[in-house]
Design a protein around this motif. Sequence first.
Motif, PDB file in Angstrom:
ATOM      1  N   UNK A 104       0.946  -1.295  -0.113  1.00 35.16           N
ATOM      2  CA  UNK A 104      -0.028   0.027  -0.065  1.00 35.16           C
ATOM      3  C   UNK A 104       0.858   1.205  -0.018  1.00 35.16           C
ATOM      4  N   UNK A 105       2.098   1.239   0.651  1.00 32.70           N
ATOM      5  CA  UNK A 105       3.102   2.444   0.627  1.00 32.70           C
ATOM      6  C   UNK A 105       3.478   2.415  -0.776  1.00 32.70           C
ATOM      7  N   UNK A 106       3.701   1.695  -1.491  1.00 30.97           N
ATOM      8  CA  UNK A 106       4.061   1.710  -2.718  1.00 30.97           C
ATOM      9  C   UNK A 106       3.031   2.137  -3.503  1.00 30.97           C
ATOM     10  N   UNK A 107       1.713   1.838  -3.437  1.00 32.26           N
ATOM     11  CA  UNK A 107       0.654   2.386  -4.564  1.00 32.26           C
ATOM     12  C   UNK A 107       0.463   3.680  -4.037  1.00 32.26           C
ATOM     13  N   UNK A 108       0.596   4.060  -2.806  1.00 29.49           N
ATOM     14  CA  UNK A 108       0.598   5.742  -2.377  1.00 29.49           C
ATOM     15  C   UNK A 108       1.517   6.725  -3.393  1.00 29.49           C
ATOM     16  N   UNK A 109       2.994   6.148  -3.386  1.00 27.25           N
ATOM     17  CA  UNK A 109       3.826   6.685  -3.934  1.00 27.25           C
ATOM     18  C   UNK A 109       3.561   6.644  -5.528  1.00 27.25           C
ATOM     19  N   UNK A 110       3.149   5.704  -6.112  1.00 35.54           N
ATOM     20  CA  UNK A 110       2.816   5.680  -7.532  1.00 35.54           C
ATOM     21  C   UNK A 110       1.578   6.742  -7.753  1.00 35.54           C
ATOM     22  N   UNK A 111       0.744   6.903  -6.752  1.00 39.18           N
ATOM     23  CA  UNK A 111      -0.468   7.990  -7.170  1.00 39.18           C
ATOM     24  C   UNK A 111       0.042   9.391  -7.119  1.00 39.18           C
ATOM     25  N   UNK A 112       1.332   9.585  -6.023  1.00 37.03           N
ATOM     26  CA  UNK A 112       1.745  10.777  -6.050  1.00 37.03           C
ATOM     27  C   UNK A 112       2.517  11.182  -7.447  1.00 37.03           C
ATOM     28  N   UNK A 113       3.166  10.334  -7.979  1.00 33.70           N
ATOM     29  CA  UNK A 113       3.836  10.343  -9.232  1.00 33.70           C
ATOM     30  C   UNK A 113       2.684  10.598 -10.256  1.00 33.70           C
ATOM     31  N   UNK A 114       1.616  10.169 -10.274  1.00 37.42           N
ATOM     32  CA  UNK A 114       0.682  10.309 -11.300  1.00 37.42           C
ATOM     33  C   UNK A 114       0.082  11.625 -11.106  1.00 37.42           C
ATOM     34  N   UNK A 115      -0.237  12.052  -9.802  1.00 38.40           N
ATOM     35  CA  UNK A 115      -0.755  12.997  -9.467  1.00 38.40           C
ATOM     36  C   UNK A 115      -0.017  14.533  -9.999  1.00 38.40           C
ATOM     37  N   UNK A 116       1.393  14.294  -9.610  1.00 41.02           N
ATOM     38  CA  UNK A 116       2.322  15.454  -9.639  1.00 41.02           C
ATOM     39  C   UNK A 116       2.765  15.715 -11.230  1.00 41.02           C
ATOM     40  N   UNK A 117       2.912  14.536 -12.105  1.00 41.71           N
ATOM     41  CA  UNK A 117       3.442  14.651 -13.250  1.00 41.71           C
ATOM     42  C   UNK A 117       2.689  14.047 -14.070  1.00 41.71           C
TER      43      UNK A 117
END
Length: 437
Positions: A104-117
Amino acid sequence: MKTEDVVYACTCDIAGKVRGKGFPAADFEKRLKRGIGWAPTNVQITCFDAIAESPFGSLGDMVLIPDPETRVTIRDEPLGLSEDFVLGDIRHTDGQAWGCCTRSILKAALERLERTAGLSLVCAFEHEFQFKGLSAKLGSAYTLAGFRERRRFAETLVAAMRKAGLEPDTVMKEYGAEQFEITNAPRVGVRAADEAVILREVVRAVALVTGEEVTFTPLRDPAGVGNGVHIHLSFLDADGKPATYDPQARHGLSVHAARFIAGVLKYLDSFVALTAPSLISYGRLTPHRWSAAFNNLGVQDREASVRICPVSAMSDIDRARQFNFEFRAADATASPYLQLAAIVHAGAAGIEEGLECPEATQEDLSLLSEDALALRGLGRLPRSLPSALERFQASETVKGWFAPDFVEVYRLHKLGEMAYLKDRSEQEIAAAYEIAY
Ligand code: GLU
Ligand code: MG
């Protein structure tokens, strides 16, 4: 009497161990909803089976919910392989993601990348490991002869990987004594880390049926060659087009890729405790081992923490799709989920901060003084796990990427791991990690 199939539902936890519980395969559909019960303190079981101090004690209940996409079923009598397992997420009983669930920690990080860029991540984990044979034959680095001795293992592995849904890329007798390397095709998002977890287990399963013993320990013999995990990264934009390459830009890096790498290098000293998380990891992260010892970018330089990989004009794959960079300060004592999460958060931070594209280094950085390195924004990576953990604790930014619970649990977990090794010699520590991984 006929046997009955059992599925093992697993998490790959802070120790990088794949742990879980089994249930009759006939209940698979039901278990996708119900999950299996999981005690929060399990996250504090170290790689040496001692339980580190736990804020949860004997209290609390979590649920591990399997993700059916990750199920691996290999029932192959001629090969002697019998595997059935599935990976999943650990949730609170109300369904919320748990702050200490690595996936779940990884999923949150990937969501951040998607949101950010607006980017999705394409990634492949390259693994080195060693057979535990008694003595290595001299003269076998990269040789056909060295491969021949393990051809049965290698061909069983390739077949098993395919059955597990992985796409084998290359398999070789690596440079080190009894060392092999296996690579597989890149995947998008969390699947890439799932496959790293699956790959390590498939290697172990194949070793078991071919009568071999393997270890992924980062450094089996302090005087020998290390076993690295090299994490290859590139991006796709919202239309699924490659977004890493810009032939006009410095080092061929797109703006996003350049900023991502700058973020990774900026925060590396504070998150390396997550990507190279054992005491023995820091014996590998030293100069002249072709691993990573400084927070530098290299173009096709195998001593760089981040290395831009070559593209070939002769390949059937176009340049923009081939173009990728690899993170080398990683090993298999970590959970692939945590490794990738830390890298992605650092990269996303680099994009958010609009960091400059780093200059690639070309010389032997171990010959430069600390001051000369600092002038160029470079530094030696932490030289030990305690010092890497200190940097992690000292960085409010890096700690902020995770739930406060997780940060504390991680600290206590690593203290527990180190306590087990207290008063042991360097050789004994190496031997303990060789057994555990
Ligand atoms: N064994 C080296 C490591 O520890 C890597 C060698 C290579 O470049 O394949 O990372
Ligand atoms: Mg290699």
